[in-house]
Design an enzyme around this catalytic site. Structure first.
Site, mmCIF file in Angstrom:
data_model
loop_
_atom_site.group_PDB
_atom_site.id
_atom_site.type_symbol
_atom_site.label_atom_id
_atom_site.label_comp_id
_atom_site.label_asym_id
_atom_site.label_seq_id
_atom_site.Cartn_x
_atom_site.Cartn_y
_atom_site.Cartn_z
ATOM 1 N N GLU A 49 0.858 -1.193 0.000
ATOM 2 C CA GLU A 49 0.000 0.000 0.000
ATOM 3 C C GLU A 49 0.889 1.236 0.000
ATOM 4 O OE1 GLU A 49 -3.562 0.735 2.725
ATOM 5 O OE2 GLU A 49 -2.162 2.286 3.394
ATOM 6 N N GLN A 106 -6.995 -4.934 8.148
ATOM 7 C CA GLN A 106 -6.378 -3.863 8.924
ATOM 8 C C GLN A 106 -5.073 -4.403 9.509
ATOM 9 O OE1 GLN A 106 -5.719 -0.914 9.509
ATOM 10 N NE2 GLN A 106 -7.673 -0.160 10.258
#
Ligand code: FAD
Length: 289
Positions: free
Chosen positions: A13, A175
């Site tokens: 990411e 997460q």
């Protein structure tokens, strides 16, 4: 998620640079990350409304068409109207990016819910799946090994996650978490609930104490005692923190791969030096020799 049978999925990411900085500052980062052979790079998107997606489009375009890597565009929906969402999807498709991470977006701390036309991520996912123009899109969604902070209990968290996946999700990304046992318990819960799409484990290497404060605030990730002890001891020693943050992430990744995880999604914080160090330590483990 995007791996073949022999490899563990391996993805990164990144986030757009601050508004005052040029988007081009991310390009050196992309050139370095390409050397680490990711299956895809995902690019975050501020949830403040349609205007925030411009940088994300520009960066996924560069990932896909200049650096020739797979790109996944994050797409929070909380502040979007249906027309804005359709335009956003068209902007991604125009640059050849047909993979999104469909998200609700965080609610603002001031409690003012933006006036969009979607309440939850599954509304967006059903919307995309209803549009013929975007029928080739692959859709990923978020999940939470410690349950979402808004969820009152596990039962409702898993029920809504199942509903989200059933609305047309191809894979999940978690997460961040610092204790693998939380992830294994979560995987048992979701597999028992009949959620069977691939799940990429979100790993964040922590190399400074500011990051820890932000994470606890934003993600409410719990911090194991071993983690806190080491971080407290070395927080004022940047070189040691770099070593320790990378080593902790490597330790997590090796254990996850040994337990058959579908993939690792590294929260790079736009820091290719950290991603490179970790890659060098796990490349054989994740099958990237
Ligand atoms: P949802 O799936 O909508 O869930 C939110 C809460 O509502 C949960 O408690 C859930 O149980 C409940 N719920 C879900 N569906 C329903 C329903 N139909 N009815 C009632 N309750 C429901 N944020 C950004 O702004 N930009 C980003 O780029 C970004 N990237 C992220 C990447 C990852 C991998 C992750 C894990 C998070 C990311 N976030 C991002 C943060 C994310 O937007 C927040 O965590 C947000 O609070 C929830 O998003 P979600 O899509 O998981 O929400």
């Amino acid at each position: 998620m995007l791996q073949d049978n022999k490899k563990t999925g391996w993805s990164f990411e990144i986030f757009p640079p601050r508004r005052t900085a040029s988007v081009s500052t991310i390009y050196c980062t992309l050139a370095d990350l390409k050397k680490l052979k990711p299956d895809f790079i995902s690019v975050t998107y501020g949830a403040g409304g349609a205007s925030q997606g411009g940088q994300t489009v520009e960066i996924v375009n560069a990932v896909k068409n200049h650096y020739e890597m797979n790109a996944v565009a994050h797409m929070p929906c909380i502040a979007l109207t249906r027309d804005e969402a359709r335009n956003q999807l068209a902007a991604f498709k125009n640059v050849g990016v047909e993979k999104i991470l469909a998200l609700r977006g965080d609610l603002p701390a001031d409690g003012n819910v933006p006036h969009g036309e979607f309440s939850h991520a599954d509304d967006l996912i059903r919307f995309v799946r209803s549009l013929d123009d975007f029928s080739d899109f692959r859709i990923y969604a978020a999940c939470y090994p410690e349950k979402h902070p808004d969820s009152p209990d596990w039962e409702s968290d898993i029920r809504y996650l199942k509903q989200k996946v059933d609305s047309g999700v191809d894979g999940l990304i978690t997460q961040l978490f610092f204790s693998n046992s939380l992830f294994y318990d979560f995987m048992d819960r979701i597999r028992n609930a009949g959620i069977d799409v691939p799940v990429e484990a979100g790993i964040m290497p922590v190399i400074n104490s500011r990051q820890i404060e932000r994470m606890v605030q934003l993600c409410r990730a719990s911090l194991p005692e071993k983690f806190c002890c080491v971080m407290n001891r070395f927080s004022d020693n940047p070189e040691a923190m770099f070593e320790i943050g990378c080593a902790y992430a490597v330790d997590q990744i090796i254990d996850l791969v040994a337990h058959g995880v579908d993939g690792i999604h590294l929260y790079t914080m736009n820091n290719p030096a950290v991603a490179t160090r970790i890659f060098e330590s796990v490349r054989a483990v994740i099958g990237r020799n």
